[in-house]
Write a protein that holds these residues in place. Structure first.
Motif, mmCIF file in Angstrom:
data_model
loop_
_atom_site.group_PDB
_atom_site.id
_atom_site.type_symbol
_atom_site.label_atom_id
_atom_site.label_comp_id
_atom_site.label_asym_id
_atom_site.label_seq_id
_atom_site.Cartn_x
_atom_site.Cartn_y
_atom_site.Cartn_z
ATOM 1 N N THR A 259 -6.090 -2.524 -3.937
ATOM 2 C CA THR A 259 -6.035 -3.987 -3.867
ATOM 3 C C THR A 259 -7.214 -4.602 -3.128
ATOM 4 O O THR A 259 -7.454 -5.811 -3.258
ATOM 5 C CB THR A 259 -4.741 -4.419 -3.166
ATOM 6 N N HIS A 260 -7.921 -3.800 -2.322
ATOM 7 C CA HIS A 260 -9.026 -4.305 -1.489
ATOM 8 C C HIS A 260 -8.553 -5.452 -0.598
ATOM 9 O O HIS A 260 -9.296 -6.418 -0.360
ATOM 10 C CB HIS A 260 -10.202 -4.777 -2.364
ATOM 11 N N SER A 261 -7.307 -5.364 -0.119
ATOM 12 C CA SER A 261 -6.737 -6.426 0.701
ATOM 13 C C SER A 261 -5.671 -5.848 1.606
ATOM 14 O O SER A 261 -5.153 -4.746 1.366
ATOM 15 C CB SER A 261 -6.123 -7.523 -0.188
ATOM 16 N N ILE A 262 -5.340 -6.617 2.656
ATOM 17 C CA ILE A 262 -4.302 -6.197 3.590
ATOM 18 C C ILE A 262 -2.927 -6.208 2.942
ATOM 19 O O ILE A 262 -1.969 -5.637 3.478
ATOM 20 C CB ILE A 262 -4.323 -7.131 4.828
ATOM 21 N N ILE A 263 -2.801 -6.830 1.777
ATOM 22 C CA ILE A 263 -1.528 -6.848 1.057
ATOM 23 C C ILE A 263 -1.093 -5.440 0.676
ATOM 24 O O ILE A 263 0.092 -5.170 0.463
ATOM 25 C CB ILE A 263 -1.631 -7.738 -0.200
ATOM 26 N N GLY A 264 -2.045 -4.516 0.594
ATOM 27 C CA GLY A 264 -1.712 -3.119 0.303
ATOM 28 C C GLY A 264 -0.814 -2.507 1.361
ATOM 29 O O GLY A 264 0.036 -1.668 1.056
ATOM 30 N N VAL A 265 -0.972 -2.947 2.624
ATOM 31 C CA VAL A 265 -0.119 -2.449 3.705
ATOM 32 C C VAL A 265 1.325 -2.906 3.490
ATOM 33 O O VAL A 265 2.277 -2.153 3.718
ATOM 34 C CB VAL A 265 -0.655 -2.932 5.067
ATOM 35 N N SER B 258 -2.437 -13.289 2.658
ATOM 36 C CA SER B 258 -2.164 -11.956 3.207
ATOM 37 C C SER B 258 -1.550 -12.052 4.597
ATOM 38 O O SER B 258 -0.625 -11.309 4.942
ATOM 39 C CB SER B 258 -3.454 -11.132 3.259
ATOM 40 N N ILE B 259 -2.051 -12.984 5.400
ATOM 41 C CA ILE B 259 -1.506 -13.165 6.747
ATOM 42 C C ILE B 259 -0.051 -13.626 6.662
ATOM 43 O O ILE B 259 0.819 -13.106 7.371
ATOM 44 C CB ILE B 259 -2.349 -14.189 7.530
ATOM 45 N N PHE B 260 0.221 -14.575 5.794
ATOM 46 C CA PHE B 260 1.572 -15.108 5.662
ATOM 47 C C PHE B 260 2.549 -14.027 5.189
ATOM 48 O O PHE B 260 3.635 -13.861 5.760
ATOM 49 C CB PHE B 260 1.579 -16.275 4.680
ATOM 50 N N VAL B 261 2.165 -13.283 4.162
ATOM 51 C CA VAL B 261 3.061 -12.259 3.623
ATOM 52 C C VAL B 261 3.292 -11.152 4.643
ATOM 53 O O VAL B 261 4.424 -10.669 4.824
ATOM 54 C CB VAL B 261 2.479 -11.683 2.310
ATOM 55 N N THR B 262 2.237 -10.749 5.345
ATOM 56 C CA THR B 262 2.366 -9.690 6.345
ATOM 57 C C THR B 262 3.309 -10.103 7.465
ATOM 58 O O THR B 262 4.211 -9.347 7.861
ATOM 59 C CB THR B 262 0.986 -9.341 6.932
ATOM 60 N N LEU B 263 3.125 -11.308 7.985
ATOM 61 C CA LEU B 263 3.987 -11.776 9.067
ATOM 62 C C LEU B 263 5.416 -11.997 8.587
ATOM 63 O O LEU B 263 6.376 -11.770 9.340
ATOM 64 C CB LEU B 263 3.424 -13.073 9.656
#
Length: 293
Positions: free
Chosen positions: A209-215, A77-82
């Protein structure tokens, strides 16, 4: 002029560029110190803070990195967000490519990894307005800003090691920072609509998704919808800039006169002068033609 000659009597180019980059470097100090403190609170030591500040060199990305680490977000999630956050540099870099295309591949690589939003703005303005501005000058601006940011991050890391910070304050500070960034970018009704839409979609997809990937998913969908709306308006509207979607939001009087507004006003004045000169020339030609008749 006398003071400038005393400071730089030999007119060294690196010192002139430093004077141009100095306001940017000074503005990095408070934000860089705060970022270093938050990175230390997220678990980074002095050396790691320095490495991140050099490799990432993005205030927004580093603040998000600190926030995601404090909530123990997954690495994916950190990698995809950044990745999607920093994807804008592909567009920024492409607009500067015409000014540095004659340089070597090593220079272009070094220029690319040292670019961020602020030094891009300085270099783009100088390339567009100053004919003497060279790619080496632009690279110096990037290096000056990188040094200022890295040193500020290190100072913040040292301060963070001497004081204890409640991680709840980190979440509050990051939320306030990004709300400020959003408000500063709201220039038209379309940006306001997309902002509200992305907020609703972010909540919806994070619940699913219960995850930051939703953002990330919400950001991509909202951006695509905004692109479709703007593209449709510019195709089907006779005056796109006067359309409600693309027209500017109400701003306080003190902030209405920006560089863009001044350029638009100057262009309008020039157009009026051209029209007046054309009318005068046609009026002056009319009597001459009547006399010949």
């Amino acid at each position: 002029m006398a003071k400038a000659q005393q400071i730089n009597p030999e007119k060294a180019r690196w010192l002139e560029v430093l004077g141009i980059a100095m306001p940017l470097c000074l503005s990095y100090i408070p934000i860089g110190v705060a970022c270093g403190i938050l990175l230390h609170a997220a678990g980074f030591n002095f050396i790691m803070t320095l490495i991140v500040s050099i490799v990432v060199f993005s205030g927004g990305a580093q603040f998000i990195l600190a926030s995601l680490l404090t909530i123990h977000a997954p690495l994916t999630s950190i990698f995809v967000t950044l990745f999607f956050l920093e994807l804008r540099y592909a567009l920024l870099g492409s607009s500067l490519s015409k000014y540095i295309k004659s340089e070597s591949q090593h220079f272009i690589w070094l220029f690319a990894v040292s670019m961020n939003d602020e030094n891009y703005a300085v270099n783009y303005l100088k390339f567009a307005t100053d004919k003497k501005w060279k790619p080496k000058d632009a690279l110096l601006v990037e290096h000056y800003s990188l040094i200022s940011w890295s040193v500020s991050n290190m100072v913040g890391g040292l301060i963070g090691s001497t004081i204890s910070i409640n991680l709840e304050v980190v979440d509050f500070a990051l939320t306030a920072l990004f709300i400020y960034m959003i408000v500063m970018q709201m220039r038209s009704h379309l940006t306001l609509i997309i902002c509200l839409l992305s907020a609703v979609l972010a909540v919806f997809f994070m619940v699913i998704t219960h995850s930051i990937i939703g953002v990330v998913i919400a950001t991509l969908i909202a951006s695509f919808i905004g692109f479709l709306i703007e593209n449709a308006v510019r195709k089907h509207s006779k005056k796109p800039d006067d359309n409600w979607f693309l027209s500017k939001l109400f701003r306080p009087r003190a902030t209405r006169i920006t560089v863009e507004d001044q350029k638009a006003e100057e262009e309008q004045v020039l157009e009026k002068k051209k029209e007046q000169s054309k009318e005068q020339s046609t009026n002056s030609q009319a009597p001459e033609s009547s006399q010949h008749e």
